[in-house]
Design a protein around this motif. Structure first.
Motif, short mmCIF file in Angstrom:
data_model
loop_
_atom_site.label_atom_id
_atom_site.label_comp_id
_atom_site.label_asym_id
_atom_site.label_seq_id
_atom_site.Cartn_x
_atom_site.Cartn_y
_atom_site.Cartn_z
N LYS A 173 -61.33 -43.48 -22.40
CA LYS A 173 -62.39 -42.48 -22.24
C LYS A 173 -61.83 -41.24 -21.55
O LYS A 173 -61.10 -41.31 -20.56
CB LYS A 173 -63.54 -43.07 -21.42
CG LYS A 173 -64.79 -42.16 -21.38
CD LYS A 173 -65.97 -42.88 -20.74
CE LYS A 173 -66.50 -43.96 -21.67
NZ LYS A 173 -67.73 -44.59 -21.11
N ASP A 174 -62.18 -40.07 -22.14
CA ASP A 174 -61.78 -38.76 -21.60
C ASP A 174 -60.28 -38.51 -21.64
O ASP A 174 -59.76 -37.66 -20.91
CB ASP A 174 -62.29 -38.58 -20.16
CG ASP A 174 -63.81 -38.65 -20.07
OD1 ASP A 174 -64.47 -38.16 -21.01
OD2 ASP A 174 -64.32 -39.20 -19.09
N GLU A 182 -58.87 -40.24 -27.18
CA GLU A 182 -60.14 -40.97 -27.28
C GLU A 182 -60.73 -40.92 -28.69
O GLU A 182 -61.08 -41.94 -29.26
CB GLU A 182 -61.16 -40.42 -26.28
CG GLU A 182 -62.49 -41.15 -26.35
CD GLU A 182 -63.51 -40.60 -25.36
OE1 GLU A 182 -64.55 -41.24 -25.18
OE2 GLU A 182 -63.27 -39.51 -24.79
#
Length: 724
Positions: free
Chosen positions: A501-502, A506
């Motif tokens: 995530k991020d 991703e």
């Protein structure tokens, strides 16, 4: 006489090939049942279960090692037959007259390494899928040639002039195949509909709609029936729970017109009581009616870039079945009691009627909870206590969802923006906030509770939403790539998604993992949902736009009312309906994707020659695709990388320079120039300006400073409600 009994006899180890008459004698078929028996034999022959040999003897296809499956052709002439154990390669000389999408019977010719690398020959086409085909009509001297839009079908199909329906040279048309000769290139067809010239307004999207056999209009008898039934009668309230005094709200997008779900939340001594109230479409759409047959044929509403093709006429979908604010509507309600840790304590199911207190939007819910907008808080002060409880319950359910390993792929979703003339002027990302996720969690809870009630508690035939575990080999290849990038050192896909995530990878890794998953589908068996981490799941919450939900409503009513007649009817119908619903859902998904691709290409056409920054989203042997921040995707062809010869490495999913060692792999940032864009071909081509990971020498082309491009909007993520 049952079909299953005849099938078991034919496939038994003791069976020897014999005529139909001899089978009837050995099975002791009474004379009175003989017509039904021969009809079953003919049906098994058409399905490919029985093969007719010399002297009329019936052979078991299973005993002969024959396999039934769907043929998928490629643009290069060969293809594959997809069946339960995997794909079977079919060379061009063994197509047996099959076209893309046909259901066929295959003889396995070679099987190396067990079920891998199988090859086969198509012996028979069991059913044709290409009933209607879209393409371009070309007028020749005295006859016509039809060229399909799909590159997976023959290049040219013959059209008699009398069958051209007055089509002009170069126009888009819809045709029906009139002759299927072998080989498949010897085909004839007739024009059934003239759509117009390719660049005529609306022909691009209409061509896609017709190619997937969807309709833009309803038959008159269906519309007439909708007008007749779209009324609430006094008898409709009998046996229903009156919920009109409850605070019940709907939460949807600002432009939603078919509002089929509403929610309520109450704080209890032990925790929370969630109420999910769904429009009772089954009260108006009766089995076997014109509305029912049309809904079955469509299978689903189709949400295209520029329009909606509803499953039901708007008299139902936007009116009598839509849970509009302040009006009484018939519903099916599920109440689920949770403790303070989010565990289910009990659930109950009711025929009901409600009066929606307010129509809320995702935006307003977000502003009320997150920003506490003063004017909104004043306007909706009567709702604030329940909205606060909703949010608290959502947090509990989201935590439970995470613990069971439910996978959220975080794939950004785009939508097209049009001017007053219908021209695409922007591609933007859809916003997905926690307000969307609140409703998503509530709908999942209701779907799961209904599935458990029907399958485990009541043993009622219904349609379930199932999702198999991923293909191990495909998933291992994806995980190998992820691990090499330094992410996802876990066996849990949920934890992998949290790990990336991020990060710059991703989007790319989410897409790769999604592609390695099995497709969710509909089944009459409740086999669980891998992606959601649930053992019981169905679709109950959107009967306005999905036929499976309508069937589940009928099943739920049969359970509540102990309706044996409906149970029997469902038992004979759900397997066929599930297969049809899966097929129409896949068609709708591809139709939506192709339409958006057209609008993306149309939007990019004015920007040819301009420069953009993007990320490599996938790599193939012929090049790599680059995705821009707004999800527009285009191809950089390998032959345009003129500084070296690039070979494709399947293990690392990279293009690698033979001399330089420079690599291009998924997730790499690159700078590109738009070389071409065409809404007709739905293609976008880029050329590389900068990027790639240098090997023996640095690979960077000198470029001028890129022109200022339109500012991209903040990237948001959206998971469409109920698409699990």
């Amino acid at each position: 006489m049952h079909k299953e009994k005849v099938t078991a006899f034919i496939n038994s180890s003791e069976y020897s090939p014999m005529t139909k008459e001899n089978i009837a004698i050995l099975m002791c078929v009474p004379q009175s049942d003989m017509d039904e028996f021969f009809a079953i034999i003919d049906e098994l022959i058409s399905e490919g279960t029985i093969i007719i040999g010399k002297k009329g003897r019936c052979f078991s296809a299973k005993a002969m090692g024959l396999v039934e499956g769907i043929f998928r052709s490629t643009s290069k002439g060969y293809g594959f037959v997809t069946e339960e154990k995997g794909d079977i390669h079919i060379s061009e000389e063994h197509l047996g007259g099959a076209l893309n999408g046909d259901r066929v019977l295959v003889k396995i010719q070679k099987s190396a390494k067990g079920e891998k690398n199988r090859e086969g020959a198509i012996l028979r086409v069991l059913s044709r899928s290409n009933k209607k085909i879209v393409g371009v009509y070309t007028q020749e001297r005295g006859y016509g040639i039809f060229t399909p839009d799909s590159d997976k079908l023959p290049d040219e199909i013959f059209v008699m002039q009398r069958d051209s329906k007055g089509a002009l040279n170069g126009q888009k048309v819809v045709v029906e195949i009139t002759e299927y000769d072998s080989p498949a290139t010897s085909l004839s067809c007739k024009v059934t509909e003239v759509l117009g010239f390719p660049y005529d307004f609306g022909v691009d999207v209409l061509s896609v709609i017709k190619s997937y056999d969807f309709s833009t209009e309803f038959p008159k008898k269906v519309l007439d029936e909708a007008e007749r039934v779209a009324v609430i009668r006094d008898e409709d309230f009998e046996g229903r729970l009156d919920l009109t005094d409850k605070i019940i709200i709907t939460i949807d997008g600002e432009d939603t017109k078919d509002i089929d779900d509403a929610v309520s939340v109450e704080k209890t001594e032990n925790g929370y009581r969630l109420g999910v109230h769904i429009a009772d479409v089954s009260n108006y759409v009766k089995p076997g009616s014109a509305l029912d047959k049309e809904a079955f044929a469509r299978g689903t509403s189709v949400y295209l870039a520029d329009r909606v093709l509803p499953m039901l006429p708007t008299k139902l979908s936007n009116d009598i079945c839509s849970l509009n604010e302040g009006v009484i509507r018939l519903t099916m309600s599920v109440f689920i009691d949770f403790d303070n840790d989010g565990n289910v304590l009990s659930s109950s199911f009711h025929k009901s009627y409600i009066k929606s207190t307010n129509r809320m939007t995702y935006t307003n819910i977000k502003l009320l909870i997150e920003e506490k907008k003063e004017d909104l808080c004043k306007e909706y002060s009567h709702l604030l206590p329940m909205i606060s409880d909703m949010y608290d319950l959502y947090l509990l359910l989201a935590e439970k969802t995470a613990k069971r390993g439910s996978i959220d792929f975080n794939i950004p979703e785009a939508k097209a923006v049009f001017d007053k003339n219908g021209k695409t002027v922007d591609i933007v990302l859809r916003e997905n906030t926690f307000a969307n996720k609140i409703i998503e969690e509530f709908m999942i809870a209701a779907n799961s509770s209904v599935a458990k009630y029907l399958w485990e508690d009541k043993k009622i035939p219904a349609i379930y939403r199932v999702h198999d575990e991923p293909n191990k080999e495909r998933l291992e290849n994806t995980l190998h790539f992820i691990y090499n990038k330094g992410y996802g050192r876990s066996e849990s896909l949920y934890k992998i998604m949290e790990d990336i995530k991020d990060t710059p990878y991703e989007g790319a890794i989410s897409t790769m993992l999604l592609r390695s998953m099995a497709k969710a589908k509909y089944s009459h068996q409740n086999d669980g949902h891998f992606g959601l981490g649930l053992t019981d799941y169905c679709h109950f919450t959107s009967p306005i736009r999905r036929y499976p939900d309508l069937i589940v409503h009928r099943a739920l009513k049969a359970a509540i009312e102990n309706d044996e007649k409906m149970k029997k009817s469902l038992n004979a119908f759900v397997a066929e309906a599930a297969e049809n619903c899966s097929e129409r859902e896949n068609a709708a998904t591809m139709c939506e994707r192709d339409t958006l691709d057209i609008k993306k290409a149309e939007y990019m056409e004015p920007f040819v020659g301009q420069e953009f920054e993007g990320v490599i989203s996938s790599v193939t042997g012929f090049g790599f695709f680059v995705m821009l921040p707004n999800t527009v995707e285009g191809l950089v062809r390998a032959e345009t990388l003129k500084d070296d010869y690039y070979a494709f490495d399947e293990k690392t999913l990279s293009l690698i320079g033979e001399r330089s060692g420079c690599t291009f792999t998924i997730g790499d940032k690159v700078k590109v120039k738009l070389a071409a864009a065409s809404k007709i071909s739905r293609r976008i081509d880029f050329t590389l300006l900068e990027g790639g990971n240098p090997g023996g020498r640095k690979r960077t082309q000198k470029t001028s400073r890129p022109k200022q491009k339109r500012s991209s909007r903040v990237l948001h993520r959206r998971k469409v409600r109920g698409r699990h």
